[in-house]
Design a protein around this motif. Structure first.
Motif, short mmCIF file in Angstrom:
data_model
loop_
_atom_site.label_atom_id
_atom_site.label_comp_id
_atom_site.label_asym_id
_atom_site.label_seq_id
_atom_site.Cartn_x
_atom_site.Cartn_y
_atom_site.Cartn_z
N LEU A 10 0.82 -1.21 0.00
CA LEU A 10 0.00 0.00 0.00
C LEU A 10 0.86 1.26 0.00
N LYS A 11 1.94 1.23 0.76
CA LYS A 11 2.83 2.40 0.81
C LYS A 11 3.52 2.59 -0.54
N LYS A 12 3.98 1.52 -1.16
CA LYS A 12 4.65 1.64 -2.45
C LYS A 12 3.71 2.15 -3.53
N GLU A 13 2.43 1.80 -3.41
CA GLU A 13 1.44 2.28 -4.37
C GLU A 13 1.01 3.71 -4.09
N ARG A 14 1.44 4.24 -2.96
CA ARG A 14 1.01 5.57 -2.49
C ARG A 14 -0.51 5.58 -2.31
N TYR A 15 -1.00 4.46 -1.83
CA TYR A 15 -2.45 4.30 -1.65
C TYR A 15 -2.90 5.11 -0.44
N ARG A 16 -3.99 5.86 -0.62
CA ARG A 16 -4.55 6.64 0.49
C ARG A 16 -5.94 6.10 0.81
N PRO A 17 -6.07 5.32 1.86
CA PRO A 17 -7.38 4.75 2.19
C PRO A 17 -8.34 5.81 2.69
N VAL A 18 -9.63 5.51 2.61
CA VAL A 18 -10.62 6.40 3.23
C VAL A 18 -10.47 6.36 4.74
N ARG A 19 -10.48 5.15 5.27
CA ARG A 19 -10.30 4.99 6.72
C ARG A 19 -8.86 4.62 7.03
N THR A 20 -8.38 5.03 8.17
CA THR A 20 -7.05 4.66 8.63
C THR A 20 -6.95 3.15 8.82
N ILE A 21 -5.82 2.59 8.40
CA ILE A 21 -5.56 1.17 8.60
C ILE A 21 -4.48 1.04 9.67
N LYS A 22 -4.76 0.25 10.68
CA LYS A 22 -3.79 -0.01 11.75
C LYS A 22 -3.34 -1.47 11.70
N LEU A 23 -2.12 -1.69 12.15
CA LEU A 23 -1.55 -3.03 12.21
C LEU A 23 -0.99 -3.24 13.61
N ALA A 24 -1.46 -4.27 14.31
CA ALA A 24 -0.94 -4.60 15.64
C ALA A 24 -0.40 -6.02 15.62
N LEU A 25 0.90 -6.15 15.86
CA LEU A 25 1.56 -7.45 15.93
C LEU A 25 2.10 -7.63 17.35
N THR A 26 1.68 -8.69 18.00
CA THR A 26 1.94 -8.82 19.43
C THR A 26 2.48 -10.19 19.78
N CYS A 27 2.82 -10.34 21.04
CA CYS A 27 3.34 -11.61 21.56
C CYS A 27 2.39 -12.12 22.64
N GLY A 28 2.42 -13.41 22.90
CA GLY A 28 1.71 -13.96 24.05
C GLY A 28 0.43 -14.68 23.74
N GLU A 29 0.00 -14.76 22.48
CA GLU A 29 -1.21 -15.51 22.18
C GLU A 29 -1.00 -17.00 22.46
N GLU A 30 0.17 -17.51 22.09
CA GLU A 30 0.49 -18.91 22.35
C GLU A 30 1.12 -19.11 23.73
N SER A 31 1.81 -18.08 24.22
CA SER A 31 2.57 -18.22 25.47
C SER A 31 2.05 -17.24 26.52
N GLY A 32 0.74 -17.12 26.61
CA GLY A 32 0.12 -16.10 27.46
C GLY A 32 0.36 -16.27 28.94
N ALA A 33 0.92 -17.39 29.35
CA ALA A 33 1.21 -17.55 30.78
C ALA A 33 2.23 -16.50 31.24
N ARG A 34 3.02 -15.95 30.29
CA ARG A 34 4.02 -14.94 30.65
C ARG A 34 3.43 -13.53 30.53
N MET A 35 2.91 -13.20 29.39
CA MET A 35 2.20 -11.93 29.18
C MET A 35 1.48 -12.01 27.85
N ASN A 36 0.55 -11.08 27.63
CA ASN A 36 -0.15 -11.03 26.35
C ASN A 36 -0.14 -9.60 25.84
N GLY A 37 0.38 -9.42 24.61
CA GLY A 37 0.55 -8.08 24.07
C GLY A 37 -0.74 -7.36 23.78
N VAL A 38 -1.77 -8.07 23.32
CA VAL A 38 -3.05 -7.41 23.04
C VAL A 38 -3.70 -6.98 24.35
#
Length: 472
Positions: free
Chosen positions: A154-182
């Motif tokens: 999207l950035k290389k295309e210089r695409y401008r969406p109508v709505r903002t697009i967010k990306l959240a990449l986190t840790c702990g979904e599989e190993s949540g006994a330690r912590m969960n990023g979400v």
């Protein structure tokens, strides 16, 4: 030829004969770029035992900045006390001041893997006989790579969406006994990930095991995960003088009653739609029983037929199963203590407290303690079958995968979506990449994803994100 016709023709060709790489021809340059990204992610160990999500997040952040994202559009984070469990949030600003953002969600961590058990190095990326192999290819680094690759494209295309697009990449979904990023983001930085809706893992295509795509699914809801310790205690004594009052026997009796416990059928909007649509497509007794049961949950004959299928049974109701056991302290002594862990997957409408009461009532022995243990995720709240989400996905599925229906489904597992519902973000598991009937080794040995599934799914999801991003 219209773009829609061209896409359909291309997809039919890919689904019937495989991608270029599967046929020996060179992949497209954009596919090679994606493959390199997926290779880097798979070969970055993010297991809780030996890896680092923080390192993976740093590599992704570097890629996004190289693609043109500003420093204030890429936000790495690391929770205090968990230096290996970091993640990142990225933002592609939209043009509209009124349209709420959308969120792409993914977890970086993977299940632990031991090299001695695998045929290949689990943290080595291998392409072999039309499959990508490596820990995380199925759960869920192929999809994480698609999200990152989408942001780069999207950035290389210089695409401008109508709505903002967010990306959240986190840790702990599989190993949540330690912590969960979400969970951490929802509690500490909710505005950073605030969105009208989120797209996540959990959906996807199903094949018949012989290369034919049978259906696509949109995950709309999931069960909650709760574990309980059942424990019995006893004064014990010498094993040469046994008595009937034995902690192990008492626990065994309790587990037998849990084994016999069947929770009532609980339909919701998603599961009723699933059983109706799938049932109508099946030309057998189970299919007809599925439709009958969706229309009348009190139909015990239909329930008995449908419940024979493990997957369908789990979608119908709360389920509890013994997963761990320990007891005794010496081979020549009566046991003073015995304990078992029972894992429950709780259907919407039940919760941890009601499930605990049901377990205690089934056991019927006040001397058996039942204690909720482990990490307590929020109780899963099913998102609505919103036409603004479902219709665009149906239309795109029809273009990319002619003849394969899009069916709403409830996951019997659990994802990080449970942490987003309490802050008002309904979350949907996307269709697109498809899997084999055996589960592709996710959480097991020799995990893999079909090459053409990944490449076609990548293009499908890129288009799906743009459709949602263009809507107000």
């Amino acid at each position: 030829m219209s773009r829609s016709t061209a896409v359909s023709a291309m997809m039919l060709a890919l689904l019937s004969s495989g991608t270029a790489s599967a046929q020996g021809a060179a992949p497209r340059p954009d596919q090679l770029a994606y493959r390199h990204l997926l290779k880097e992610l798979v070969e970055t160990d993010t297991s809780v035992a030996t890896g680092s999500c923080t390192l993976a997040a740093q590599k992704i952040a570097a890629r996004l900045k190289a693609a043109g994202y500003a420093d204030d559009q890429v936000t790495p984070f690391v929770a205090d006390g968990f230096p290996l469990d970091g993640g990142l949030v990225a933002i592609l600003p939209g043009r509209s001041r009124t349209a709420k953002p959308m969120l792409l969600l993914g977890h970086l961590d993977v299940v632990n893997a031991r090299r001695e058990d695998w045929q290949r190095d689990p943290f080595g990326f291998v392409e072999e006989k039309g499959y990508f192999y490596g820990r995380g290819t199925a759960d869920m680094k192929a999809l994480v790579a698609i999200w990152v690759d989408t942001f780069v494209r999207l950035k290389k295309e210089r695409y401008r969406p109508v709505r903002t697009i967010k990306l959240a990449l986190t840790c702990g979904e599989e190993s949540g006994a330690r912590m969960n990023g979400v969970e951490w983001l929802a509690k500490n930085r909710p505005q950073l990930i605030a969105a009208e809706f989120a797209l996540n893992e959990g959906g996807g295509g199903d094949t018949d095991g012989r290369g034919k795509l049978v259906s696509q699914s949109l995950q709309v809801g999931e069960k909650s995960n709760r574990s309980f310790d059942l424990q019995t205690t006893n004064p014990g004594g010498h094993s040469s003088i046994p008595i009937a009052d034995n902690a192990i026997y008492q626990l065994s009796d309790a587990l037998g009653k849990i084994r016999a416990l069947t929770f009532p059928v609980r339909f919701n909007e998603t599961t009723r739609a699933f059983f109706t649509q799938v049932g109508r497509r099946r030309a057998d007794d189970i299919g007809r029983a599925m439709v009958r049961l969706a229309n009348d949950p009190a139909d015990r004959a239909a329930e008995a037929i449908v419940s024979v299928d493990r997957g369908y049974n789990s979608m119908l109701r709360t389920t509890c199963v013994a997963t761990m056991i320990e007891g005794g302290h010496a081979v020549n002594a009566l046991p003073q203590r015995a304990k078992a862990t029972v894992n429950c997957r709780i259907a919407p409408g039940d919760d941890g407290d009601t499930t605990r009461v049901a377990l205690m009532q089934a056991i019927g022995d006040p001397k058996v303690s039942v204690t909720m243990v482990g990490r307590l995720r929020p109780v899963a709240v099913p998102p609505p079958l919103d036409a603004k989400i479902v219709k665009p996905a149906e239309q795109l599925v029809a273009r990319y995968f002619p003849g394969a229906p899009l069916i709403p489904t409830m996951s019997t597992g659990a994802t990080d979506a449970t942490y987003l519902a309490p802050i008002g973000i309904p979350t949907y598991g996307v269709p697109g990449p498809w899997g084999d009937p055996d589960g592709n080794g996710a959480h097991g040995l020799n995990e893999r994803m079909e090459v053409r599934s990944v490449y076609v799914g990548r293009d499908f999801l890129y288009d799906l994100v743009k459709v949602y991003a263009a809507a107000k």
